[in-house]
Design an enzyme around this catalytic site. Structure first.
Site, mmCIF file in Angstrom:
data_model
loop_
_atom_site.group_PDB
_atom_site.id
_atom_site.type_symbol
_atom_site.label_atom_id
_atom_site.label_comp_id
_atom_site.label_asym_id
_atom_site.label_seq_id
_atom_site.Cartn_x
_atom_site.Cartn_y
_atom_site.Cartn_z
ATOM 1 N N VAL A 1 0.833 -1.202 0.000
ATOM 2 C CA VAL A 1 0.000 0.000 0.000
ATOM 3 C C VAL A 1 0.864 1.246 0.000
ATOM 4 C CG1 VAL A 1 -1.667 1.336 1.348
ATOM 5 C CG2 VAL A 1 -1.953 -1.133 1.108
ATOM 6 N N ALA A 2 1.942 1.202 0.817
ATOM 7 C CA ALA A 2 2.828 2.365 0.911
ATOM 8 C C ALA A 2 3.619 2.582 -0.368
ATOM 9 C CB ALA A 2 3.793 2.182 2.084
ATOM 10 N N ILE B 1 2.998 1.582 -3.760
ATOM 11 C CA ILE B 1 2.434 1.794 -5.099
ATOM 12 C C ILE B 1 1.995 3.249 -5.284
ATOM 13 C CG2 ILE B 1 0.605 1.125 -6.700
ATOM 14 C CD1 ILE B 1 0.575 -1.614 -5.311
ATOM 15 N N GLU C 1 -0.123 5.029 -6.924
ATOM 16 C CA GLU C 1 -1.272 4.883 -7.813
ATOM 17 C C GLU C 1 -1.854 6.210 -8.284
ATOM 18 O OE1 GLU C 1 -2.955 5.559 -3.824
ATOM 19 O OE2 GLU C 1 -1.289 4.421 -4.633
ATOM 20 N N ASP D 1 3.910 36.288 -36.254
ATOM 21 C CA ASP D 1 3.559 37.350 -37.189
ATOM 22 C C ASP D 1 3.691 38.696 -36.491
ATOM 23 O OD1 ASP D 1 2.803 35.725 -39.402
ATOM 24 O OD2 ASP D 1 0.958 35.215 -38.347
ATOM 25 N N ASP E 1 -2.634 32.614 -39.399
ATOM 26 C CA ASP E 1 -4.069 32.888 -39.442
ATOM 27 C C ASP E 1 -4.713 32.537 -40.774
ATOM 28 O OD1 ASP E 1 -3.001 34.862 -40.998
ATOM 29 O OD2 ASP E 1 -3.554 36.519 -39.687
ATOM 30 N N ASP F 1 -1.217 28.941 -43.996
ATOM 31 C CA ASP F 1 -0.400 28.773 -42.790
ATOM 32 C C ASP F 1 -0.574 27.392 -42.168
ATOM 33 O OD1 ASP F 1 0.707 31.315 -42.828
ATOM 34 O OD2 ASP F 1 -0.949 32.196 -41.703
ATOM 35 N N THR G 1 -2.591 12.603 2.709
ATOM 36 C CA THR G 1 -1.452 13.314 2.112
ATOM 37 C C THR G 1 -1.483 13.292 0.585
ATOM 38 O OG1 THR G 1 -0.031 11.348 2.232
ATOM 39 C CG2 THR G 1 -0.001 12.855 4.110
ATOM 40 N N ASP G 2 -1.963 12.185 -0.005
ATOM 41 C CA ASP G 2 -2.022 12.099 -1.469
ATOM 42 C C ASP G 2 -3.256 12.802 -2.027
ATOM 43 O OD1 ASP G 2 0.096 10.531 -0.957
ATOM 44 O OD2 ASP G 2 -0.572 8.785 -2.098
#
Length: 869
Positions: free
Chosen positions: A284-285, A287, A289, A331, A613, A617, A710-711
Site C-alpha cells: 500500500v505504501a 504503489i 497509484e 507574425d 491565421d 499557414d 497526504t495524497d
C-alpha cells in the site's frame, strides 16, 4: 447521412437538389425542422468516441493494484475475526475510490469543455437569418455560406460560386486547389472531378460560395473512408507515459523490498498472517497509484487558467510542450503590433521632430491641413472609416482637440484632385473665410518637388525623411497655398492638377507606423531573459521590419539577421538550418516559407511555436511543435490545424501561456516528488523496523489513512499552485527527459531518509518507554503531521514558503489544516481510537509532535535558502 436515394446531388441541378431537401435557398430550414433532422439523421460526426459510463469509471477505481491488495487485507481481517479492522479498511478504500472517481470525472469534464471550445463551426441559413452553429449540428438541407479559409462541415451541392476553389488534398491527394462551378456532372463522375460539390473535411481556398448540404456524418465521402475507425482512442501525454515507466520501475524495486521484509519477519519468528499483513502494508505504501491522475488534473487546471488569459489550448499534451518552447516564430501585424496605423511623430522646420506625446500646438497647421486633405470620415457607429493612414491622421487631430465636424463645416471642399500612383499625392481646395486654400499631402519626394524651399531647408527635410524612414516609418508630407478666388467660378470643373500643384508652402511631415503593443515589448524582454528566441515574420519591407523588431527588443547582438523572402527562396534547406539561429527577422515572407523556417529550427532540436491565421499557414501550424492560430482574424482552417487559439491575437498571451506551461510542469514535478518521497519514507520506516526486529510500526489502516490525507488534498493544492511573479525569467526550459533528474532523486531520497530516521527514533523511543500501541500512535501521528507540513516546502524549488507568502495559496493552507484537524480528532474520540488502533494524545503531546514535524520542513527550507543565496 444522405437522406434520399436516386440520382446523387452532383448529377442534379441546384433547383432539383433544393426541392429534394424541401428547402428554400433564400430562407433555409426552420430551427424546428433542423432539430427534427438531427433526430432523424443523427449528429454530423464521423468518429464516435465511446463514452465510458460513470458507473464504469467508479468500478474502475476498484481495479487498481492498491485497492485489490487492500481488499485482500479486508478478507484476511474478516477471516481473523477483526471485523472492526475490516470495516474500517473497506470504508477508507471506498472513500479513496470516490475521491479518485470525482477527480477523473472533473478531469474528463475539463477535457470535454475544451473540445467544445475548439470544435469547428459553420454558417447556415435558418429562419431566413445566417447563424453560426457547431458543425456537428449541421443537417441535410442546411444552406451553407462559405468563404476563403473556411472548413467545409459536410458534403454540399454548390448553388452559387464566386471564384471558388477548394483544397481537397485531404480527400483526393490533389495538391492544387480545385476550381468549382454549379453545373451538374455525370452520375459516374469520380470524387476528384465533381466540380459542383464541396466535401466535408476539405477547405475553401478562394472565393465565396452558397451550397445546400447533401450528406452528413458517415454518409459523407470522407466519412465512408473513415468508416473503419469506429472509435477514437485516448492517448496518454508524453509525461504520463514517462511516469508509467518510472512507476513500473518503482514497483519492481518496492516488490524486492516487500520480499526482503517478509524474509526478515520469517527469520525473526513472526507468524505468516502477521507477515502477510506487513507485506500488504508495504505494498500500500509503495504503489504510487495517484500519479497519472495528478498529471491529468494539473494539465486540466492549467488549461482552465490559460482560457481565462485568452489562450484556448486544444490538447493536454500541448500544455507540456508549451513549457518546453525554445523558439516563438510570430507574425508582426496585430500580434506584436496593434494592427492599427497611428501617427508616431510630426516634423516641422520650426520645431523639428515632435513625438505625439509632446505638445503639438506648433504643428497645428500640419494636422489641420492633413485632415482637410483626407477622405476618411466618422461612421454611423461612432468610429472612423477610410484609408488606415488617413484614419490615423484624424485620430491624431481628435487627440489634439480638433473638432472634425466643425472643421469640415468651416472649410467646405470646393475641388479634389484624387491620389494617383504616378504623382503620389492628392490635393483638395477648401474655402477658409473669403479665401480658397489648396491642401496637399503625399509622399515626401512628391511634395518636396512642388514646394518653394531653400536648399538648406530642403536638406534638413531630406535628413529627417531618411532618419524616420530608417526607423520603419511611413511618411506623409503636407503642404498648402492660397489659390485665386477665380477658381471657384469654373462651374464645378476643376483645373488640371498641373496648374495648381506648384509653388506650395511646406508645412511638415507626419510619421506613421503600426506601433508595437506595449505589452509585447515586456513579453519579448521576458522571453529573452528565459532563453526563448523570438523570431518576427512579416510581409513588410526589410528596413521597416528590422526597425520594428529593434523597437520590440527582438534584435540582439548575435541574433540580428534579416532575411527577405526572395533570398530565402534561393537558400537550400541545409544552408537555412546553418543560418537560422542568427536570423531574427524574416521580411517579405509568404506563408509557404513559414514551413521551411519551422523545419530549420526543429532540425537543430528546438521546440518551436508558430503563429498563423491564413489557409496557407496550416502546414506550418501542423509542423510546429505548437501551432498558434488567431481567434479574431484567423481562418477556421488555421484554427483547426493549431494546438492553441489566441482569442485576443496578442503576442503577450503566447508568452503568458508558455509561462503557465513551465509553471504547471514545475507543479507536476514537485507534486510527484512530494508523493514519491512520502512513499519512500513509509517503505524505509517499515524496512528499518524489520531490520531492527521490531513489530510493524504501521498497520495497513495507518498507511491507507496516510496516503488518503497526504495524497489527496495537499497533492491537488500543489498541482494548482499559482504562477509566481517573474517565473518565466527564473526557470530553465523543462522536458520529459530531464524531469526525473539527479536533483529530483537526490531530493526524494534525502526527504525519505530524514523523515524515516526521525520516525524510527520516535518509534524506538516509544517501544522502550511506552507500550507498542502508544509507540505506533506516536509514529503514525508524527508521519501524518510531517507529510502535511512538508508540502509547504514543495510549493517551490527555489523560494521558501516565507518568500512565497504563507497565505498566497489558500487552497494549500486549507488542504493542510483540514486533514490535520481530522488527524487530531482520531486521538480524542473513543470510536476512532478503536478503529485506527491509536491511543489518546493530549494537546501538549500534539504540540510536541507539531514542533518535531517542523524539523524536516525547516531543513528543506534552509537548504533551499542556502542554494538560492
Amino acid at each position: 447521412m444522405n437522406p434520399t436515394g436516386g440520382s446523387p446531388a452532383w448529377a442534379r441541378t441546384a433547383q432539383e437538389v433544393l426541392a429534394e431537401h424541401q428547402v428554400a435557398a433564400n430562407r433555409g430550414l426552420s430551427t424546428t425542422e433542423a432539430q427534427a433532422r438531427i433526430k432523424r439523421f443523427g449528429l454530423n460526426i464521423i468518429g464516435v468516441e465511446t463514452k465510458i459510463s460513470r458507473m464504469s469509471v467508479l468500478l474502475a477505481q476498484f481495479k487498481s493494484p492498491v485497492v485489490i491488495i487492500l481488499l485482500v487485507a479486508t478478507a484476511i481481517s474478516f477471516g481473523l475475526g477483526e471485523t472492526v479492522d475490516a470495516v474500517a479498511i473497506l470504508t477508507i478504500v471506498t472513500i479513496n475510490s470516490l475521491i479518485g472517481f470525482f477527480q477523473e470525472i472533473k478531469a474528463e469534464a475539463a477535457v470535454e469543455a475544451l473540445k467544445k471550445m475548439s470544435a469547428p463551426k459553420g454558417r447556415v441559413l435558418r429562419d431566413g437569418q445566417i447563424h453560426e452553429v457547431p458543425a456537428a449540428q449541421i443537417v441535410p438541407g442546411d444552406i451553407l455560406f462559405l468563404e476563403s479559409g473556411d472548413f467545409v462541415a459536410a458534403d454540399a451541392r454548390l448553388l452559387e460560386v464566386r471564384q471558388v476553389s477548394a483544397d481537397e488534398a485531404v480527400l483526393t491527394g490533389e495538391s492544387i486547389p480545385v476550381t468549382k462551378s454549379t453545373a451538374p456532372v455525370g452520375v459516374e463522375t469520380l470524387v476528384a472531378d465533381r466540380r459542383n460539390m464541396l466535401f466535408a473535411g476539405t477547405a475553401v481556398a478562394t472565393g465565396t460560395a452558397k451550397a445546400v448540404v447533401s450528406s452528413t456524418g458517415a454518409a459523407t465521402e470522407i466519412g465512408k473512408i473513415a468508416s473503419l475507425l469506429e472509435e477514437t482512442k485516448k492517448t496518454a501525454t508524453p509525461l504520463q507515459l514517462r511516469l508509467e515507466q518510472v512507476s513500473q520501475r518503482l514497483l519492481w524495486a518496492c516488490g524486492a523490498v516487500v520480499v526482503l521484509v517478509a524474509l526478515l519477519g520469517y527469520f525473526h519468528g513472526e507468524g505468516w498472517l502477521e507477515i502477510a499483513m506487513t507485506a500488504i502494508s508495504l505494498s500500500v505504501a509503495a504503489i504510487p497509484e495517484g500519479l497519472p491522475t495528478v498529471v491529468t488534473l494539473a494539465l486540466a487546471l492549467a488549461i482552465r487558467r490559460m482560457t481565462k488569459k485568452n489562450a484556448i489550448v486544444k490538447h493536454l499534451p500541448a500544455v507540456e510542450t508549451l513549457g518546453s518552447t525554445s523558439v516563438i516564430c510570430t507574425d508582426k501585424t496585430g500580434t506584436l503590433t496593434t494592427g492599427k496605423m497611428s501617427v508616431r511623430e510630426v516634423f516641422t522646420l520650426a520645431q523639428g521632430t515632435l513625438s505625439v506625446d509632446q505638445d503639438l500646438q506648433s504643428a497645428a497647421e500640419v494636422i489641420t491641413s492633413s485632415v482637410l486633405c483626407s477622405n476618411a470620415a466618422a461612421n454611423s457607429e461612432g468610429g472612423l472609416s477610410g484609408d488606415p493612414t488617413e484614419v490615423a491622421l484624424l485620430i491624431l487631430a481628435q487627440q489634439t482637440g480638433v473638432d472634425l465636424g466643425g472643421l469640415l463645416q468651416t472649410h467646405p471642399r470646393v475641388f479634389e484632385w484624387s491620389f494617383e500612383s504616378d504623382r503620389k499625392r492628392m490635393s483638395v481646395a477648401c474655402k477658409q473665410g473669403t479665401e480658397i486654400l489648396l491642401h496637399c499631402k503625399g509622399a515626401p519626394e512628391a511634395i518636396l518637388s512642388i514646394c518653394q524651399l531653400s536648399d538648406e531647408d530642403r536638406q534638413e527635410i531630406t535628413r529627417n525623411v531618411q532618419t524616420l524612414s530608417g526607423q520603419g516609418r511611413r511618411l506623409l508630407a503636407v503642404a498648402k497655398k492660397i489659390l485665386p478666388n477665380s477658381i471657384a467660378e469654373l462651374g464645378g470643373q476643376p483645373p488640371s492638377w498641373r496648374e495648381v500643384e506648384k509653388d506650395l508652402n511646406f508645412l511638415g511631415l507626419a510619421s506613421i507606423a503600426d506601433p508595437p503593443r506595449p505589452e509585447s515589448i515586456k513579453a519579448v524582454h521576458d522571453c529573452r531573459a528565459a532563453g526563448i528566441k523570438v523570431v518576427m515574420i512579416t510581409g513588410d519591407h526589410p528596413v521597416t521590419a528590422k526597425a520594428i523588431a529593434s523597437e520590440l527588443g527582438i534584435v540582439e547582438e548575435t541574433f540580428n539577421g534579416v532575411l527577405a523572402g526572395p533570398e530565402l527562396e534561393k537558400l537550400p534547406d541545409s544552408e537555412l538550418a546553418q543560418q537560422v539561429e542568427r536570423i531574427a527577422v524574416y521580411a517579405r515572407v509568404s506563408p509557404e516559407h513559414k514551413l521551411r523556417i519551422v523545419r530549420a529550427w526543429q532540425s537543430l532540436g528546438h521546440i518551436v511555436a508558430m503563429t498563423g491565421d491564413g489557409v496557407n499557414d496550416a502546414p506550418a501550424l501542423k509542423q510546429a511543435s505548437i501551432g498558434i492560430s488567431m481567434g479574431r482574424g484567423g481562418t477556421e482552417v488555421a484554427r483547426q490545424a493549431s494546438s492553441m487559439i489566441l482569442t485576443d491575437d496578442n503576442f503577450a498571451t503566447i508568452v503568458a501561456a508558455v509561462e503557465e506551461g513551465r509553471a504547471i510542469y514545475g507543479n507536476i514535478r514537485r507534486t510527484i516528488q512530494y508523493l514519491l518521497s512520502g512513499n519512500l519514507s513509509e517503505i524505509l520506516i517499515m524496512l528499518g523496523a524489520a531490520i531492527m526486529g521490531w513489530p510493524a510500526p504501521l498497520a495497513p489502516i495507518h498507511l491507507l489513512w496516510i496516503n488518503l490525507v497526504t495524497d489527496g488534498l495537499p497533492s491537488l493544492a500543489l498541482a494548482a499552485e499559482p504562477v509566481p511573479k517573474g517565473f518565466l525569467k527564473s526557470t530553465a526550459r523543462p522536458s520529459p527527459e530531464n524531469f526525473f533528474s539527479r536533483h529530483f532523486y537526490n531530493e526524494m531520497v534525502f526527504v525519505g531518509i530524514t523523515i524515516s530516521v526521525m520516525s524510527l527514533i520516535i518509534y524506538g523511543f516509544g517501544l522502550k518507554y511506552e507500550d507498542e500501541a502508544t509507540a505506533r500512535t506516536h509514529v503514525f501521528t508524527f508521519l501524518v503531521f510531517a507529510e502535511l507540513f512538508r508540502s509547504f516546502a514543495c510549493r517551490s524549488e527555489t523560494q521558501t514558503v516565507l518568500q512565497l507568502g504563507l497565505f498566497s495559496n489558500l487552497y494549500h493552507v486549507a488542504a493542510v489544516v483540514i486533514p490535520m484537524m481530522f488527524q487530531i480528532s482520531l486521538h480524542h474520540f473513543a470510536a476512532f481510537q478503536g478503529i485506527f488502533k491509536v491511543t489518546y494524545i493530549g494537546w501538549l503531546e500534539c504540540l510536541v509532535f507539531l514542533l518535531l514535524t517542523l524539523v524536516p520542513v525547516s531543513v528543506l527550507e534552509i537548504r533551499k535558502f542556502i542554494r538560492s543565496g
